[in-house]
Motif scaffolding. Structure first.
Motif, PDB file in Angstrom:
ATOM      1  N   ALA A 148       0.930  -1.124  -0.022  1.00  0.00           N
ATOM      2  CA  ALA A 148       0.058   0.088   0.015  1.00  0.00           C
ATOM      3  C   ALA A 148       0.786   1.127  -0.009  1.00  0.00           C
ATOM      4  N   PRO A 149       0.379   2.463  -0.312  1.00  0.00           N
ATOM      5  CA  PRO A 149       1.214   3.461  -0.566  1.00  0.00           C
ATOM      6  C   PRO A 149       1.214   4.166   0.917  1.00  0.00           C
ATOM      7  N   GLN A 150       2.378   4.672   1.184  1.00  0.00           N
ATOM      8  CA  GLN A 150       2.852   5.421   2.406  1.00  0.00           C
ATOM      9  C   GLN A 150       2.394   6.988   2.510  1.00  0.00           C
ATOM     10  N   SER A 151       2.237   7.275   3.630  1.00  0.00           N
ATOM     11  CA  SER A 151       1.803   8.795   3.864  1.00  0.00           C
ATOM     12  C   SER A 151       2.851   9.501   3.547  1.00  0.00           C
ATOM     13  N   GLY A 152       2.394  10.703   2.372  1.00  0.00           N
ATOM     14  CA  GLY A 152       3.398  11.613   1.910  1.00  0.00           C
ATOM     15  C   GLY A 152       3.688  11.454   0.252  1.00  0.00           C
ATOM     16  N   GLU A 153       3.090  10.143  -0.103  1.00  0.00           N
ATOM     17  CA  GLU A 153       3.483   9.736  -1.603  1.00  0.00           C
ATOM     18  C   GLU A 153       2.383  10.373  -2.191  1.00  0.00           C
ATOM     19  N   LYS A 154       2.632  10.706  -3.526  1.00  0.00           N
ATOM     20  CA  LYS A 154       1.742  11.263  -4.502  1.00  0.00           C
ATOM     21  C   LYS A 154       1.094  10.380  -5.307  1.00  0.00           C
ATOM     22  N   LEU A 155      -0.179  10.496  -5.366  1.00  0.00           N
ATOM     23  CA  LEU A 155      -1.138   9.676  -6.113  1.00  0.00           C
ATOM     24  C   LEU A 155      -1.475  10.168  -7.619  1.00  0.00           C
ATOM     25  N   VAL A 156      -1.275   9.304  -8.424  1.00  0.00           N
ATOM     26  CA  VAL A 156      -0.925   9.715  -9.973  1.00  0.00           C
ATOM     27  C   VAL A 156      -1.784   8.615 -10.883  1.00  0.00           C
ATOM     28  N   LEU A 157      -2.605   9.435 -11.772  1.00  0.00           N
ATOM     29  CA  LEU A 157      -3.604   8.443 -12.614  1.00  0.00           C
ATOM     30  C   LEU A 157      -2.844   8.473 -13.981  1.00  0.00           C
ATOM     31  N   VAL A 158      -2.666   7.085 -14.567  1.00  0.00           N
ATOM     32  CA  VAL A 158      -2.252   6.966 -15.615  1.00  0.00           C
ATOM     33  C   VAL A 158      -3.210   6.222 -16.585  1.00  0.00           C
ATOM     34  N   GLY A 159      -3.545   6.928 -17.750  1.00  0.00           N
ATOM     35  CA  GLY A 159      -4.563   6.717 -18.562  1.00  0.00           C
ATOM     36  C   GLY A 159      -5.724   7.723 -18.539  1.00  0.00           C
ATOM     37  N   ARG A 160      -6.392   7.889 -19.684  1.00  0.00           N
ATOM     38  CA  ARG A 160      -7.336   8.830 -19.894  1.00  0.00           C
ATOM     39  C   ARG A 160      -8.795   8.430 -19.321  1.00  0.00           C
ATOM     40  N   THR A 161      -9.359   9.451 -18.666  1.00  0.00           N
ATOM     41  CA  THR A 161     -10.635   9.039 -18.147  1.00  0.00           C
ATOM     42  C   THR A 161     -11.924   9.553 -19.058  1.00  0.00           C
ATOM     43  N   LEU A 162     -12.795   8.736 -19.401  1.00  0.00           N
ATOM     44  CA  LEU A 162     -13.889   9.163 -20.294  1.00  0.00           C
ATOM     45  C   LEU A 162     -15.448   8.939 -19.301  1.00  0.00           C
ATOM     46  N   PRO A 163     -16.548   9.604 -19.672  1.00  0.00           N
ATOM     47  CA  PRO A 163     -17.574   9.384 -19.002  1.00  0.00           C
ATOM     48  C   PRO A 163     -18.193   8.116 -19.394  1.00  0.00           C
ATOM     49  N   ASP A 164     -17.499   6.873 -18.939  1.00  0.00           N
ATOM     50  CA  ASP A 164     -18.047   5.605 -19.279  1.00  0.00           C
ATOM     51  C   ASP A 164     -18.780   5.160 -18.047  1.00  0.00           C
ATOM     52  N   PHE A 165     -20.097   5.144 -18.066  1.00  0.00           N
ATOM     53  CA  PHE A 165     -21.073   4.465 -17.004  1.00  0.00           C
ATOM     54  C   PHE A 165     -21.680   3.421 -17.499  1.00  0.00           C
ATOM     55  N   GLY A 166     -21.803   2.976 -18.512  1.00  0.00           N
ATOM     56  CA  GLY A 166     -22.738   1.988 -18.917  1.00  0.00           C
ATOM     57  C   GLY A 166     -22.137   0.540 -18.485  1.00  0.00           C
ATOM     58  N   GLY A 167     -22.987  -0.054 -17.742  1.00  0.00           N
ATOM     59  CA  GLY A 167     -22.469  -1.330 -16.978  1.00  0.00           C
ATOM     60  C   GLY A 167     -21.612  -1.217 -15.991  1.00  0.00           C
ATOM     61  N   SER A 168     -21.523  -0.030 -15.342  1.00  0.00           N
ATOM     62  CA  SER A 168     -20.646   0.202 -14.264  1.00  0.00           C
ATOM     63  C   SER A 168     -21.419  -0.152 -12.991  1.00  0.00           C
ATOM     64  N   LEU A 192      -4.029   3.791 -10.843  1.00  0.00           N
ATOM     65  CA  LEU A 192      -3.685   4.581 -10.083  1.00  0.00           C
ATOM     66  C   LEU A 192      -2.344   4.128  -9.171  1.00  0.00           C
ATOM     67  N   VAL A 193      -1.358   4.763  -9.481  1.00  0.00           N
ATOM     68  CA  VAL A 193      -0.089   4.481  -8.718  1.00  0.00           C
ATOM     69  C   VAL A 193       0.415   5.581  -7.860  1.00  0.00           C
ATOM     70  N   ALA A 194       1.467   5.240  -7.018  1.00  0.00           N
ATOM     71  CA  ALA A 194       1.973   6.164  -6.000  1.00  0.00           C
ATOM     72  C   ALA A 194       3.473   6.196  -5.995  1.00  0.00           C
ATOM     73  N   VAL A 195       3.872   7.539  -5.955  1.00  0.00           N
ATOM     74  CA  VAL A 195       5.538   7.830  -6.300  1.00  0.00           C
ATOM     75  C   VAL A 195       5.925   8.716  -5.102  1.00  0.00           C
ATOM     76  N   ARG A 196       6.924   8.583  -4.842  1.00  0.00           N
ATOM     77  CA  ARG A 196       7.775   9.343  -3.967  1.00  0.00           C
ATOM     78  C   ARG A 196       8.133  10.676  -4.531  1.00  0.00           C
ATOM     79  N   ASP A 197       8.322  10.499  -6.025  1.00  0.00           N
ATOM     80  CA  ASP A 197       9.076  11.726  -6.606  1.00  0.00           C
ATOM     81  C   ASP A 197       8.417  11.909  -8.309  1.00  0.00           C
ATOM     82  N   GLU A 198       7.764  12.709  -8.338  1.00  0.00           N
ATOM     83  CA  GLU A 198       7.071  12.677  -9.661  1.00  0.00           C
ATOM     84  C   GLU A 198       8.277  12.691 -10.632  1.00  0.00           C
ATOM     85  N   ASN A 199       9.167  13.067 -10.625  1.00  0.00           N
ATOM     86  CA  ASN A 199      10.075  12.957 -11.773  1.00  0.00           C
ATOM     87  C   ASN A 199      10.404  11.729 -12.106  1.00  0.00           C
TER      88      ASN A 199
END
Length: 690
Positions: A540-560, A636-643
């Motif tokens: 699991a991610p640790q406190s202080g780490e950044k949360l980052v989304l990889v991939g594009r989000t669309l309004p896909d609700f059908g079957g959700s 959804l990924v966690a990183v210590r440094d966005e670089n």
């Protein structure tokens, strides 16, 4: 009963009437369950070859190379109809059957997965089915010492009259020591090992090839087998000991169609004579038809040289198992059954095995998507409702019943995929699909199931090795169901081909519908995927780490899940670009991210609940799309440094830590406390315990 058109064709071909044993053999071996009459042509379109595939579809299980000294035997089966009629025994014998499929390859079973599909738990009947299916799987798996390390639970009204119980088994064998299920030479003896044959399970294959009637529980109870896991454990050790002698020429599990099915399919390369009166029995007065077609559990058939029969018998007796020398392989391509000096069946073996005429089905497309209707409830209420849906909520009540540590290989089993230590590498396992999305878009939904399972492996840095499938559908005689089936197979094939993952085996289960409820199941091409990587436990991610989304989000609700709890409708996810899967796999391998999870059922809110339940998150877009969309191919990924993500398209959304999950949304801030989240996520466990 054998269909009239089949009976007439057989009488013309043979030039005579059939004996009762012959008619029963054809009824079962020509059933949809055994012959794949509606799907054989479709299945041939799937990609089945790969650099690591040693043995593809067509045997009891596939063989895939894991290393120079280790190969995997893998199979997937369903036990759907029996599990409705008798959920405990139906599910338990489903486990026993797939374990023996792997065992018949000379492989030691090491892991199970169980994708399960039920009607809503508000129904007392559905809770009863769910409780007893899980108990059947747990008791059988625990008793034989094979851990259930992964599973999936889906709840939808379409399964109320016909739950689905699918099971994957994985075993290990040396790449140069696996056994196949086809006899090797005339003159060999066929030895039956294991439990005595009784009348349980009679007509099981034909029973599995029709829909469930209102009186199914009473009328079809004799078609459900009863298992004995303690005998299965002895059988596992005995068959492995026999295989270890190097003298077993071929081996097959007695499953659908019993001894008739196993012996005829096993001997189809040559021919066989079976002496039904030599079979060791549990009940007196059994007639040849019952002896040949009963589906009593914990039985295996092995081919050995005549001079080695005694050795096999001695091994069986060492493990307190009964055995019988019940037949021989012959050069003439005939299948002959004798009983007390009388020939009760004499058939061309290629007519019985593989001779069933294929069924062409009319396919009719449909359009089921509906326009999006924005839910009126506040975002906070929607978030808690999605987290409480049993597809998303915790499955502790189920996991706690499985012994996951037996055999001491399990590294981790929750979250995205299971990890087992195998030699100095990790065997990584994932399973499942999204039937609601597949119903709306069968092609895209099934293709996305391939991407989703590969995504689960990628979150642990593993490369996919192979896919097995269980194609669960309603009646193919319905043109819309036939279209679902065609599109799902096409989507599976295209996605597997595009990602370079061979489909090495599986099962087809049709006629999953119920007269009692007037429902047909949603199309459910459930998948199992095996991968290989470095040993790592999901963290699991640790406190202080950044949360980052990889991939594009669309309004896909059908079957959700949002659609399931509100009926909002909306677009169904389009075909995912699998490129992000490879990107995240490399990020995990290179340790450029500290943790990763894919976004699937329940969308981002569900991922946050398991990944970072205490975090401060800012989402500037439409709150519904940001939180509840189920666009496939996102992480959804966690990183210590966005670089560390230089060169990777991403979006930073927040920081791990704090006292609650704080969502800074367009239009206001929502905070979900740990107590509120725990109440929502524990909804299914509370319902099943009380």
């Amino acid at each position: 009963m054998l269909p009239a058109q089949d009976l007439a064709m057989l009488q013309r071909t043979l030039g005579r009437d059939l004996t009762d044993v012959e008619a029963a053999c054809f009824e079962n071996l020509w059933s949809e369950h055994c012959s794949y009459r509606s799907t054989k042509v479709l299945l041939k379109t799937l990609p089945t070859e790969g650099s690591e595939v040693l043995l593809g579809p067509g045997d009891d299980a596939a063989i895939v190379r894991f290393s120079e000294t280790c190969a995997l035997a893998v199979g997937m089966e369903s036990h759907n109809h029996p599990s409705y009629v008798d959920p405990y025994d139906g599910a338990a014998t489903g486990v026993g059957g797939i374990v023996r499929d792997v065992l018949s390859m000379g492989a030691r079973p090491i892991a199970l997965m169980d994708p399960l599909y039920f009607g809503p738990l508000e129904s007392e009947k559905n809770r009863y089915l769910f409780e007893h299916v899980v108990a059947g799987i747990a008791d059988y798996g625990n008793c034989i010492g094979v851990p259930v390390v992964r599973g999936e639970l889906t709840f939808d009204p379409s399964y109320s009259g016909n739950p689905l119980v699918n099971v994957v088994c994985v075993g290990v064998v040396r790449p140069d020591r696996y056994i196949t299920a086809r006899v090797k030479k005339p003159g060999s003896s066929l030895v039956l090992v294991g439990s005595p044959t009784g009348r349980d399970g009679l007509g099981g294959a034909s029973f599995a090839s029709r829909d469930l009637a209102e009186d199914a529980e009473a009328a079809d109870r004799p078609s459900v087998q009863v298992g004995d896991p303690y005998t299965e454990k002895l059988l596992i050790e005995a068959i492995l000991a026999m295989a270890g002698t190097g003298k077993v020429l071929s081996c097959r599990d007695l499953g659908a169609a019993g001894l008739a099915g196993a012996s005829s399919e096993m001997a189809s390369t040559f021919g066989a004579v079976i002496h039904a009166d030599r079979v060791h029995l549990r009940e007196t007065g059994m007639v040849p038809r019952e002896i040949m077609l009963a589906e009593s559990q914990e039985r295996m058939l092995v081919e050995v040289a005549p001079e080695d029969v005694g050795l096999m018998g001695a091994i069986a007796e060492k493990y307190d198992l009964a055995w019988s020398d019940i037949g021989e392989v012959v050069a003439e391509p005939r299948y002959i059954v004798r009983f007390r000096g009388e020939t009760v069946a004499d058939l061309p073996i290629d007519l019985l095995v593989g001779g069933a005429p294929l069924c062409g089905r009319e396919a009719r497309p449909y359009a089921a998507e509906t326009p999006f209707s924005r839910p009126a409830a506040p975002v906070r209420d929607l978030a808690l409702a999605v987290l409480a849906h049993p597809d998303v909520a915790r499955k502790d009540w189920v996991y706690e019943q499985y012994d996951k540590e037996v055999q001491l290989r399990t590294v981790s089993f929750q979250h995205d995929a299971a990890v087992l230590r195998l030699e100095d590498k990790a065997l990584v396992l994932s399973c499942g699909c999204n039937p609601r999305q597949i119903y709306l878009k069968p092609y895209e939904g099934t293709a996305n199931a391939v991407v989703e399972n590969a995504s689960n492996l990628a979150c642990l840095g593993a490369d996919p090795l192979c896919i097995v499938d269980c194609l669960n559908f309603a009646s193919p005689e319905d043109p819309e169901v036939a279209w679902q089936l065609e599109e799902a197979v096409r989507g599976l094939g295209d996605a597997a081909r595009g990602m370079g993952i061979p489909v090495v085996g599986g099962n087809v289960s049709l006629y999953n519908e119920s007269d009692e409820f007037g429902t047909a199941i949603k199309p459910t091409p459930s998948l199992g995927m095996l991968g290989r990587g470095e040993v790592r436990e999901w963290t699991a991610p640790q406190s202080g780490e950044k949360l980052v989304l990889v991939g594009r989000t669309l309004p896909d609700f059908g079957g959700s899940v949002l659609d399931a709890v509100t009926g909002c409708g909306g677009p169904t996810p389009a075909l995912a670009d699998p490129a992000a899967v490879g990107v995240v796999r490399e990020l995990v391998r290179d340790r450029r991210v500290t943790a990763a999870t894919d976004l699937s059922r329940g969308g981002l809110i569900a991922a946050l609940a398991k990944f970072a339940p205490r975090a401060d998150v800012t989402l500037p877009g439409d709150p519904l799309a940001e939180l509840f969309s189920e666009t496939c191919g996102r992480f959804l990924v966690a990183v210590r440094d966005e670089n560390a993500l230089a060169g990777v398209e991403h979006r930073t959304i927040g920081t791990v830590g704090g006292d609650a999950l704080v969502l800074r949304l367009e239009g206001g801030t929502v905070a979900i406390t740990p107590e509120e989240m725990e109440t929502a996520l524990s909804a299914t466990t509370r319902l099943m315990r009380y």
